[in-house]
Design an enzyme around this catalytic site. Structure first.
Site, PDB file in Angstrom:
ATOM      1  N   LYS A   1      -5.563-120.163   7.838  1.00 19.85           N
ATOM      2  CA  LYS A   1      -6.442-120.028   6.445  1.00 19.85           C
ATOM      3  C   LYS A   1      -7.040-121.168   6.527  1.00 19.85           C
ATOM      4  O   LYS A   1      -8.413-121.099   6.017  1.00 19.85           O
ATOM      5  CB  LYS A   1      -5.657-119.524   5.511  1.00 19.85           C
ATOM      6  CG  LYS A   1      -5.194-117.974   5.890  1.00 19.85           C
ATOM      7  CD  LYS A   1      -4.063-117.564   4.496  1.00 19.85           C
ATOM      8  CE  LYS A   1      -3.908-116.037   4.742  1.00 19.85           C
ATOM      9  NZ  LYS A   1      -2.618-115.629   4.128  1.00 19.85           N
TER      10      LYS A   1
ATOM     11  N   GLN B   1       0.515-117.800  -1.046  1.00 12.84           N
ATOM     12  CA  GLN B   1       1.240-117.079   0.271  1.00 12.84           C
ATOM     13  C   GLN B   1       2.301-116.386  -0.029  1.00 12.84           C
ATOM     14  O   GLN B   1       3.448-116.999  -0.523  1.00 12.84           O
ATOM     15  CB  GLN B   1       1.329-118.045   1.262  1.00 12.84           C
ATOM     16  CG  GLN B   1       1.622-117.661   2.591  1.00 12.84           C
ATOM     17  CD  GLN B   1       0.653-116.566   3.423  1.00 12.84           C
ATOM     18  OE1 GLN B   1      -0.593-117.014   3.057  1.00 12.84           O
ATOM     19  NE2 GLN B   1       1.040-115.724   4.053  1.00 12.84           N
TER      20      GLN B   1
ATOM     21  N   ASP C   1      -7.055-112.467  -3.007  1.00 14.80           N
ATOM     22  CA  ASP C   1      -6.103-111.571  -2.351  1.00 14.80           C
ATOM     23  C   ASP C   1      -6.205-110.103  -3.038  1.00 14.80           C
ATOM     24  O   ASP C   1      -5.744-109.239  -2.436  1.00 14.80           O
ATOM     25  CB  ASP C   1      -4.603-112.036  -2.548  1.00 14.80           C
ATOM     26  CG  ASP C   1      -3.889-112.396  -1.377  1.00 14.80           C
ATOM     27  OD1 ASP C   1      -4.277-112.186  -0.139  1.00 14.80           O
ATOM     28  OD2 ASP C   1      -3.132-113.345  -1.552  1.00 14.80           O
TER      29      ASP C   1
HETATM   30  N1  GUN Z   1       1.593-112.401   3.343  1.00 14.05           N
HETATM   31  C1  GUN Z   1       1.545-111.757   4.479  1.00 14.05           C
HETATM   32  N2  GUN Z   1       0.182-111.072   4.271  1.00 14.05           N
HETATM   33  C2  GUN Z   1      -0.437-111.737   2.797  1.00 14.05           C
HETATM   34  C3  GUN Z   1      -1.489-111.518   2.390  1.00 14.05           C
HETATM   35  O1  GUN Z   1      -2.371-110.888   2.768  1.00 14.05           O
HETATM   36  N3  GUN Z   1      -1.668-112.456   1.517  1.00 14.05           N
HETATM   37  C4  GUN Z   1      -0.630-113.305   0.661  1.00 14.05           C
HETATM   38  N4  GUN Z   1      -1.193-114.008  -0.215  1.00 14.05           N
HETATM   39  N5  GUN Z   1       0.229-113.621   1.439  1.00 14.05           N
HETATM   40  C5  GUN Z   1       0.435-112.562   2.622  1.00 14.05           C
END
Ligand code: GUN
Length: 301
Positions: free
Chosen positions: A54, A98, A121
């Site tokens: 990311k 995350q 998100d």
């Molecule tokens: N962990 C797995 N998928 C995601 C996601 O789409 N967003 C976040 N913040 N954590 C994750």
């Protein structure tokens, strides 16, 4: 392999990222520099990889990235304090926490603490509610990416029967909401469904998000179905570690009209839509700031 049936998530993500990069350049010329803060708690190896990707993608897109790491035994209060600081920082446009968090955290409370305007998100209840009401809000990245792949593959989705396998807050539920918004008839099947397979056999579109390696084979699929495989499962096979989806790709391929591979399908789209959401959040915040200062100017007369 019949590559004509393959939905190339990498190419689709590159198209999204190219647009994001151009938008960021345009915004920077207007004095707006989109910024994304990523919070990682603990050292989950998969999360480490996701966060690294990311941050990398943000940098490539021209988005300023800030990485915050908390040790696994940090307290909920420490996490909430960090989120409050980032909420108050006008130079931060997006906040990504995350997941999963270590078990002693209250995940839902932490997500709810993020300013909904910075919730890239789309997990805050204000955005979840907005999505279900069809308002223009920040929507979860993986389902948004899946929608883009489906629209690229099928065109108009109106009237199609979509079956979503899995009902998680991250994928299954928002996916169903987005498909409904695109005028699909939507069925969500899950671990308590009495005959998930029979329901799936009726689907024009299948979105698999259960986290069970190769659970869905050709016998689940109507001939000509379009299949989006959200699963990313690490398995050991023939002494090798490899990633496979929730769909048994080799079995499904002859049955479908289009399918995403794992890896190289949905995965790259999730990150691309995180970047897109960050830019959207930056633009919305700049507009809000401008109307606020205009309101102040007017109120002085
Ligand atoms: N962990 C797995 N998928 C995601 C996601 O789409 N967003 C976040 N913040 N954590 C994750």
């Amino acid at each position: 392999m019949n590559t004509a049936k393959l939905i190339d998530g990498k190419a689709a993500a590159n198209r999204v990222l190219k647009q994001v990069k151009a938008d960021v350049q345009r915004l920077k010329r207007k004095g707006i520099e989109p910024a994304l803060a990523v919070i990682l708690v603990g050292q989950d190896p998969a999360s480490e990889v996701y966060v690294r990707n990311k941050i990398l993608r943000a940098e490539e897109s021209g988005i300023r990235s800030l990485e915050y790491r908390l040790v696994a035994n940090s307290s909920q209060a420490e996490l909430l304090a960090l989120i409050a600081t980032l909420n108050a920082d006008a130079s931060v446009n997006g906040i990504l926490l995350q997941l999963p968090l270590p078990a002693h955290f209250e995940e839902a409370r932490a997500l709810q603490a993020i300013d909904p305007r910075k919730d890239v998100d789309g997990f805050h209840s204000e955005n979840v509610g907005g999505l279900s009401q069809g308002r223009d809000v920040l929507t979860p990245c993986t389902p948004s990416g899946c929608m883009q792949l489906l629209e690229d593959a099928c065109g108009d989705l109106s009237g199609k029967h979509a079956v979503v396998i899995g009902r998680s807050n991250i994928v299954g539920k928002p996916m169903a909401a987005l498909l409904l918004q695109a005028h699909c008839s939507v069925t969500v099947v899950h671990s308590r469904s009495t005959d998930a397979k029979a329901l799936c056999q009726l689907a024009d579109i299948v979105v698999a998000a259960v986290g069970r390696p190769r659970m869905i084979d050709a016998s689940w699929l109507k001939p000509g179905a379009v299949v989006i495989d959200v699963g990313i499962n690490r398995i050991e096979e023939n002494g090798r570690s490899r990633l496979v989806g929730d769909v048994d790709f080799d079995s499904a391929l002859p049955q479908v009209s289009a399918i995403t591979p794992v890896p190289g399908g949905v995965g790259p789209m999730t990150i691309a839509f995180l970047m897109k959401n960050t830019v959207t959040a930056a633009v919305q915040q700049a507009h809000a700031q401008r109307s606020q200062s205009e309101a102040v100017c007017l109120s002085t007369y």
